[in-house]
Structures are given as structure tokens and as C-alpha cells.
Write an enzyme that holds these catalytic residues in place. Structure first.
Site, PDB file in Angstrom:
ATOM      1  CB  SER A  86      -0.874  -0.056   1.236  1.00 31.99           C
ATOM      2  OG  SER A  86      -1.828   0.937   1.151  1.00 31.99           O
ATOM      3  CD  GLU A 122       2.714   7.168 -11.480  1.00 35.71           C
ATOM      4  OE1 GLU A 122       1.886   6.399 -10.965  1.00 35.71           O
ATOM      5  OE2 GLU A 122       3.861   6.827 -11.763  1.00 35.71           O
ATOM      6  CE  LYS A 124      -3.967   6.544  -3.055  1.00 37.43           C
ATOM      7  NZ  LYS A 124      -5.165   5.743  -3.186  1.00 37.43           N
ATOM      8  CG  ASP A 126     -11.015   6.133  -5.263  1.00 42.23           C
ATOM      9  OD1 ASP A 126     -10.428   5.153  -4.760  1.00 42.23           O
ATOM     10  OD2 ASP A 126     -11.901   6.766  -4.684  1.00 42.23           O
ATOM     11  CE1 TYR A 243       0.393   1.008  -9.510  1.00 42.68           C
ATOM     12  CE2 TYR A 243      -1.627   2.058 -10.238  1.00 42.68           C
ATOM     13  CZ  TYR A 243      -0.966   1.186  -9.396  1.00 42.68           C
ATOM     14  OH  TYR A 243      -1.663   0.498  -8.445  1.00 42.68           O
ATOM     15  CE  LYS A 333      -6.598   8.923   0.526  1.00 40.63           C
ATOM     16  NZ  LYS A 333      -6.369   7.678   1.202  1.00 40.63           N
ATOM     17  CB  CYS A 427     -47.812   7.058  -1.153  1.00 40.72           C
ATOM     18  SG  CYS A 427     -47.166   7.706  -2.708  1.00 40.72           S
ATOM     19  CB  CYS A 430     -51.304   8.007  -4.420  1.00 42.71           C
ATOM     20  SG  CYS A 430     -50.577   6.560  -3.637  1.00 42.71           S
ATOM     21  CB  CYS A 445     -46.309   3.858  -2.848  1.00 41.28           C
ATOM     22  SG  CYS A 445     -47.994   4.096  -3.406  1.00 41.28           S
ATOM     23  CB  CYS A 451     -49.091   5.734  -6.970  1.00 41.25           C
ATOM     24  SG  CYS A 451     -47.898   6.960  -6.413  1.00 41.25           S
TER      25      CYS A 451
HETATM   26  S1  IVH Z   1       1.776   2.863  -6.761  1.00 38.62           S
HETATM   27  C1  IVH Z   1       4.105   0.215  -3.902  1.00 38.62           C
HETATM   28  N1  IVH Z   1       0.483   4.508  -8.335  1.00 38.62           N
HETATM   29  O1  IVH Z   1      -3.406   3.419  -4.471  1.00 38.62           O
HETATM   30  C2  IVH Z   1       3.384   1.245  -4.691  1.00 38.62           C
HETATM   31  N2  IVH Z   1      -0.763   3.274  -6.726  1.00 38.62           N
HETATM   32  O2  IVH Z   1      -3.039   3.691  -1.582  1.00 38.62           O
HETATM   33  C3  IVH Z   1       2.060   0.788  -5.035  1.00 38.62           C
HETATM   34  N3  IVH Z   1      -3.166   3.682  -6.809  1.00 38.62           N
HETATM   35  O3  IVH Z   1      -2.608   0.056  -3.817  1.00 38.62           O
HETATM   36  C4  IVH Z   1       1.131   1.691  -5.634  1.00 38.62           C
HETATM   37  N4  IVH Z   1      -3.154   5.110  -8.478  1.00 38.62           N
HETATM   38  O4  IVH Z   1      -4.250   0.588  -5.753  1.00 38.62           O
HETATM   39  C5  IVH Z   1       0.379   3.618  -7.325  1.00 38.62           C
HETATM   40  N5  IVH Z   1      -0.567   5.966  -9.831  1.00 38.62           N
HETATM   41  C6  IVH Z   1      -0.637   5.086  -8.824  1.00 38.62           C
HETATM   42  C7  IVH Z   1      -1.882   4.741  -8.240  1.00 38.62           C
HETATM   43  C8  IVH Z   1      -1.888   3.836  -7.176  1.00 38.62           C
HETATM   44  C9  IVH Z   1      -3.918   4.448  -7.620  1.00 38.62           C
HETATM   45  C10 IVH Z   1      -3.705   2.845  -5.720  1.00 38.62           C
HETATM   46  C11 IVH Z   1      -3.150   1.445  -5.691  1.00 38.62           C
HETATM   47  C12 IVH Z   1      -2.482   1.330  -4.355  1.00 38.62           C
HETATM   48  C13 IVH Z   1      -3.201   2.365  -3.556  1.00 38.62           C
HETATM   49  C14 IVH Z   1      -2.344   2.819  -2.402  1.00 38.62           C
END
Ligand code: IVH
Length: 703
Positions: A86, A122, A124, A126, A243, A333, A427, A430, A445, A451
């Protein structure tokens, strides 16, 4: 510290560990988070801090030492070659400065060297992380993160994503990292996501089918990728960005810089997010984060931050990783976007199937790039849990930044004379008494045909694009027609004529002029001809248009594949419907109940006498018949990885009169075995069943 206090700390740690495990399971395995990401972070950090302050309670089993949640047992497990870690979070620019300091210490850099460090910034994305394996240039396996060590095998589902290259591009290109070959073995990591536009479309369809909607695109992506049936994933319009890569090749080494690796991935045919940029020094990183924040709501994918990585790969090894996350990267974040506003009232929306949903009416407030005036209150239970009252100041958040929701009540701002909200028992349209079925959270309802709002929404659904596709007949016109008593139900649409349409009074926006143009002769002609055209829509569209609970466009397709006419469908039993692949008990029950009801019988007989086609047309039949039924009575099992789309292969079998089954038995006639076929192939060999490879199968199908 006293013994008593230590006991409390231990208990608190254990309680927090359980809570974190629970919420991770809800989030990662069930795709159904109970709390927001920000609230989860609070609990997680509380636990991290307590464990740090009390190393005597360290446990390798603590969720702080693991990533994600245990993989679901519904999929085969895949052990990751390299664990999927992570990322540590930076919640502010200050946190980025602190990270820079840590980098300086870890790499023993002086101030001026630190200012020259290169970072790749990069977005992030979601979505959910995946690991993709390519052997000799071919996609062979894809897995979810799972617990970081072991993930779920979602290869077949991933194959339905058009953005995912099934084969790498072999190019004699050179790039800044060297000559580009297709590597022998390549593992790529990335994020599968659902574009915001597809998410909105999907939720509209789910609501239309009376199914629960997804809270945000991330849950929708995860729920869609982790379907047991790849055909369902295929309908969900997922996409992908990658990535990072691990390359194993005789002649090729990993590029020395991360940014050139992104370039390499692009050259190999992978989709990479195009806003990525190299920043020199942490101040440029901060500027990038601010710039993206000002633009991110205009992207068709959701981003909740920026991932910042050191560009120079050799520094990755020098810094290493904790058990949880690498030291060479951090996730900046964006704070969740929340706003306070006044709850002016609670309104109740009544849907096509009678579901009554509470909506907060708010004093307009700016939130994540839009002005929010309405927010979801979900259901009666939520209203009770929040004890939300009209006149309260409430905190509103865009859950997944798409659908605003009321998060909490600012109790300190509550007026002394406020009264608890009484959930209606009747409702709001109606007046019929509301009902709650079984363990459903929604009140309904039950006055389906009496209705007015249900009637309007039913007619609107009938005319909608995936149903009878009646151009120009949408919400506004339907509301006017019903309100002015020109139509009372679906069949009345086909009883409209120029005389009636001329009577229509348009609501004026200001002084009575809006819509005047639409009353012209041309407009009337257009509506009438659209109505006429719609009488001959394909049978599946007609079934969908009927608005049977749980039957959306894909369910309607399945029914139209099996039954040729409404008469056949009307006499089908629940067992007949259950025998269709993809149809469950609740659906079968709902179809049978629909056709048994007197009102539906009347609707069908009215539509028939008004000239609406309700059967598979001759042209549809001749298209079906054009394919010779060479496989009648033959049962096929597809197994292993096939290059062709599995759903398409199954369709080919069915079109030729055969059956595609999921398990091998004595009754199986052919097993089609793709790459890495396992137990099903073994069983087929044991039973002496004919095994075909993909080429032989294609030959048999004549394609
Ligand atoms: S690098 C060891 N790059 O964010 C590095 N992660 O909070 C691993 N994610 O598990 C992740 N965009 O699912 C990386 N450009 C990006 C990303 C990214 C989304 C997610 C990924 C990771 C999570 C970590």
C-alpha cells in the site's frame, strides 16, 4: 503506568484491530463499506498510534501489519510474485515536507541535493489495484490485490476490458531506456476503474432495474470486476491505467527511471494516465497537486490524490519498504470535500416500482465543483440513525465525489425548538399506506396503478431508449400528459392523436412561452411518427419496456432468447425461467407474478390491439435460423484461458443449438481447453470426453 490503564490500552487496541478488520472486509471483500474512507483513516491511525506508543502489544497479526483484506473465497487464489504494498499517506503539504526530510535522512543528501531530487507525480486513480502477467507478449493472468500476498484470479473478467492489451505491441522502437523488445515475462501493476460517465449510467440502470445502486465508482469497479460471470463484467464498461512493471527478459533490463518506465508501458500498448509529470524538488510536487486539484473534477475518472514516486529507480532499493508501504513513494490525499448547510426540508421521491426514497432539500452550497441543492438520505434507518431534523445544520459530502449525501448533523447548531422527523406512513403522492417488504430497507407505495408518480415513471420507462425508444417522449412530456389527463397509462400513448396533442398546455418558464415551438404541427407529426415507429421494436426491448421488477435490458435479452412471443412468455413457469442461465429465483418469481396479474394481462391485450409487436420478428427469426443447428443436444464445457471472448464462444454454441455448461460430467460431449486448463481438463480426460483446443473449436464453429 498503572496496570489498570495498561489493560484499557490493550482492550482498546484489540477493539480497534477488530474494527479495522471488519471495515476492511466490508470494503475489500463485500464492496460495501459502512463508513467513509476518512472515518476509516481515523480509526486506523488511532490504532497505529496506540501500537507505536505501546510496542509491548505488537502483533504480526495486527491489521496495521497487513494490507487490504483476505481474498474472497469465490475466486481461485493467486500468490503474488512480489507483494502488492500500500502507500503511506500525506494529508497535507506539511506531510510532504516531512517526507522530503525523511528522504534526505535515508539517502544522506544535503540540502541542495534534496532540492534537486526528481519525483514522478501521478494521479491516484480511485479504483482497485491489479497485477497483470504477460508471457511471451500474451496476457495470461490477472489478479486483485487481496491481502497483498495472495489475490483473486480475475483473468477472465479482465479480458473483457477493452483498454487491457491482450497482446503486447512488438515494436523495434527505441525509447529513452533502450531498445524495446517484447519481454519474455512481464508483470504490470495498475488500477482498474469505472469511468465516471459509465458509473452514472450503470447506477441509473440499476435503479431502473430496482437493484441497489453503487455508492461510488470504486465500489462499482470492484463489484464489476469480481463478478462470477465474465459476461456481467463485460457489460460494465471498466477501464484501466497501469503505472509500474517488472520485466524479465534476456536482453532488457528495467528502465533506470520511473518516468521512462511509464513511457515503456505506453509503447507496449498499455493505457497510462496522461497527466503524469516529472517534478524537481518538493515545491514542484506541491504545485502539481494544487494544479490537479483545480482540474480533477473534469476528468472522467475519479482521483482522490496524487501518488508521488522518486524517479530514480536505484533510490527505491536504497530506501526499501516497511511491511506496509515503500519509503520511496507517498500518496498525497485531497481532503474529503464536505460542506455545512441548512436542511430546508425532506422530500420523498417515488420511483417506478413504488420505492419511496428520502431526499434532503438543502440551501444551495458549493461542493467539489458543483452547487448542491439535494442530497441523499438513503432510507428511513439512516434518518433515524442521524436523527436528522428539518432546520438542522448538516454536513454534506460527495460520497465518491459523485452523489452528495448527508453525513451528520451539527448538533451544536440545532435550534431549541427542533422536533424529531416523523417518517411518513403514507405515500407522499397518492396517500396510500406505505409498506416494507421482508428485510428490505426501502418503504414502497403498493398502489402500483393508482399512484400518479409511479404511472408517470412507468410510462417514461416504457418510452426510454433501451425500451421502446420513443424519441421525444421523456419525463417532461409524460408528466404534462398525465397531469392534464391526456393519458392514464402506457397503452394510452398509442391512443394519442393530433387532436389530443394540440390540447396540451405547456408550462411556461416565465411568461407562458416555453415549449410553444413544440406545439407546432411538425412537433406533433414527429411525436406521432416516433410512436408508430416504436411499435416494431425488437422483442427484448418490448419485454424490458414492460417494467417487470428485476428485469433490465440484459434480463429481457435472455428472456427473448428463450421465448419467441409474449404468449410463450405468459405461459412460462418459474421453472422454465429458472432453467435460463443467469436467471435466479427472485427474477423467475417476479416474471411469473407479472404475467399472472390482471392489470398486466389488460396492458398486453391493449397494446396488442393497438398494433404493438410483441414477438420475435421474422427478420430476427431468420437471422437466428440462418445458422444451422448443427450442435443440437450437444453439451460443451469451456475451460482454461481462451484467446476469444468466452461469452462469444458460448453464444456460438447456443446459436447452433448446443448448450454451454459450467461443469464436466458424463453428459458433456466436448471440453474446449484453453491455456492453463486444470481440473476440468483432467476430469474430461478421465471420462474419455473429446477435448478440443481453441483452433479445433473454431473450425467446428466454422469461424
Ligand atoms: S503505486 C508500492 N500509483 O493506491 C506502490 N498506486 O493507496 C504501489 N493507486 O494500492 C502503488 N493510483 O491501488 C500507485 N498511480 C498510482 C496509483 C496507485 C492508484 C492505488 C493502488 C495502491 C493504492 C495505495
Amino acid at each position: 503506568m498503572s496496570k489498570q490503564l495498561n489493560l484499557d490500552v490493550r482492550e482498546t487496541i484489540e477493539k480497534l484491530r477488530k474494527e479495522v478488520e471488519h471495515h476492511r472486509f466490508q470494503y475489500y471483500v463485500l464492496d460495501s463499506p459502512e463508513i467513509s474512507d476518512a472515518d476509516f483513516d481515523v480509526i486506523f491511525h488511532q490504532l497505529e498510534k496506540l501500537e507505536k506508543d505501546h510496542p509491548e502489544y505488537f502483533s504480526a497479526d495486527s491489521p496495521t501489519q497487513k494490507v487490504g483484506a483476505a481474498p474472497s473465497t469465490e475466486f481461485l487464489q493467486v500468490k503474488h510474485r512480489v507483494p502488492l504494498l500500500s502507500l503511506a499517506n500525506a494529508m497535507s503539504e506539511d506531510d510532504l515536507d516531512k517526507w522530503e526530510e525523511r528522504l534526505g535522512r535515508g539517502l544522506e543528501l544535503d540540502e541542495s541535493q534534496l532540492k534537486q531530487l526528481k519525483y514522478v507525480c501521478e494521479l491516484k486513480i480511485d479504483g482497485l489495484s491489479i497485477a497483470l502477467t504477460y508471457k511471451d507478449g500474451k496476457f495470461v493472468e490477472g489478479a486483485t490485490r487481496g491481502n497483498g500476498e495472495v489475490g483473486e484470479d480475475v483473468t477472465h473478467n479482465l479480458k473483457t476490458i477493452s483498454a487491457l492489451p491482450k497482446e503486447l505491441k512488438a515494436q523495434a522502437n527505441t525509447y529513452s531506456g533502450g531498445v524495446l523488445n517484447v519481454p519474455d515475462m512481464l508483470e504490470v501493476r495498475g488500477e482498474v476503474y469505472m469511468p465516471v460517465s459509465s458509473f452514472t449510467e450503470l447506477n441509473e440502470a440499476l435503479i431502473d432495474e430496482d437493484e441497489p445502486a453503487f455508492a461510488n465508482p470504486r465500489n462499482a469497479a470492484s463489484g464489476s470486476l469480481r463478478q462470477k460471470d465474465p459476461r456481467k463484467t463485460a457489460k460494465r464498461k471498466l477501464s484501466l491505467f497501469v503505472y509500474t512493471a517488472f520485466v524479465t527478459d534476456k536482453e532488457m533490463v528495467d528502465p533506470p527511471n520511473h518516468f521512462s518506465e511509464l513511457e515503456l508501458l505506453k509503447l507496449l500498448g498499455f493505457p497510462t494516465e496522461q497527466n503524469s509529470k516529472v517534478a524537481v524538488g518538493i515545491d514542484e510536487v506541491k504545485a502539481f497537486c494544487r494544479d490537479i486539484d483545480s482540474r480533477r473534477h473534469s476528468f472522467d475518472y475519479q482521483t482522490d490524490g496524487v501518488v508521488v514516486k522518486l524517479d530514480q529507480r536505484s533510490l527505491w532499493n536504497a530506501l526499501g519498504a516497511t511491511s506496509h508501504s515503500p519509503r520511496w513513494a507517498i500518496a498525497f490525499k485531497y481532503p474529503p470535500e464536505e460542506a455545512e448547510t441548512l436542511l430546508e426540508g425532506i422530500h420523498f421521491d417515488v420511483g417506478r416500482t413504488g420505492a419511496v426514497t428520502p431526499v434532503a432539500i438543502l440551501s444551495p452550497v458549493k461542493l467539489a465543483g458543483t452547487t448542491v441543492k439535494r442530497a441523499s438520505l438513503h432510507n428511513a434507518d439512516q434518518i433515524r440513525r442521524l436523527d436528522v431534523r428539518v432546520g438542522d445544520t448538516v454536513l454534506v459530502r460527495k460520497a465518491g465525489e459523485i452523489i452528495p449525501e448527508v453525513l451528520s448533523v451539527k448538533l451544536d447548531k440545532r435550534k431549541a425548538d427542533s422536533v424529531p422527523f416523523e417518517y411518513p406512513t403514507t405515500c407522499p403522492v397518492c396517500g396510500h399506506a406505505l409498506e416494507r417488504e421482508g428485510d428490505e430497507v426501502a418503504f414502497r407505495c403498493p398502489n402500483t396503478y393508482g399512484c400518479p408518480t409511479q404511472t408517470k415513471r412507468r410510462i417514461e420507462h416504457f418510452a426510454s431508449r433501451d425500451a421502446m425508444d420513443i424519441e421525444g417522449v421523456g419525463e417532461v412530456l409524460v408528466d404534462l400528459l398525465v397531469d392534464q389527463n391526456l393519458i392514464k397509462d402506457v397503452a394510452d400513448l398509442y391512443r394519442l392523436d393530433a387532436e389530443k396533442l394540440k390540447l396540451l398546455k405547456w408550462k411556461d418558464k416565465k411568461s407562458g412561452d416555453a415549449g410553444k415551438e413544440k406545439q407546432g404541427v411538425k412537433w406533433i407529426e414527429n411525436v406521432l411518427s416516433a410512436l408508430e415507429d416504436s411499435k416494431t421494436r425488437p422483442f427484448a426491448n418490448f419485454i424490458h419496456a414492460l417494467g417487470i421488477r428485476h428485469i433490465g435490458s440484459s434480463g429481457a435479452e435472455l428472456l427473448a432468447d428463450r421465448f419467441n412471443s409474449v404468449d410463450q412468455l405468459q405461459s412460462a413457469t418459474a421453472e422454465d425461467i429458472l432453467s435460463i442461465d443467469g436467471m435466479g429465483k427472485a427474477i423467475a418469481q417476479s416474471v411469473v407474478e407479472f404475467f399472472e396479474s390482471d392489470l398486466s394481462k389488460k396492458l398486453i391485450s391493449d397494446l396488442r390491439s393497438l398494433g404493438v409487436q410483441m414477438q420475435v420478428s421474422d427478420s430476427e427469426i431468420s437471422a437466428r435460423n440462418a445458422i444451422e443447428k448443427t450442435l443440437t443436444g450437444k453439451t460443451f464445457v469451456l475451460t482454461g484461458t481462451l484467446a476469444m471472448d468466452r461469452a462469444q464462444a458460448e453464444k456460438m454454441i447456443k446459436d447452433r443449438g448446443g448448450k454451454a455448461s459450467g461443469s464436466v460430467s458424463k453428459k458433456t460431449d466436448f471440453v474446449v481447453a484453453g491455456a492453463s486448463a486444470g481440473s476440468k481438463l483432467a476430469k474430461a480426460q478421465e471420462l474419455g470426453i473429446t477435448v478440443l483446443d481453441e483452433a479445433q473449436f473454431k473450425e467446428m464453429m466454422g469461424v
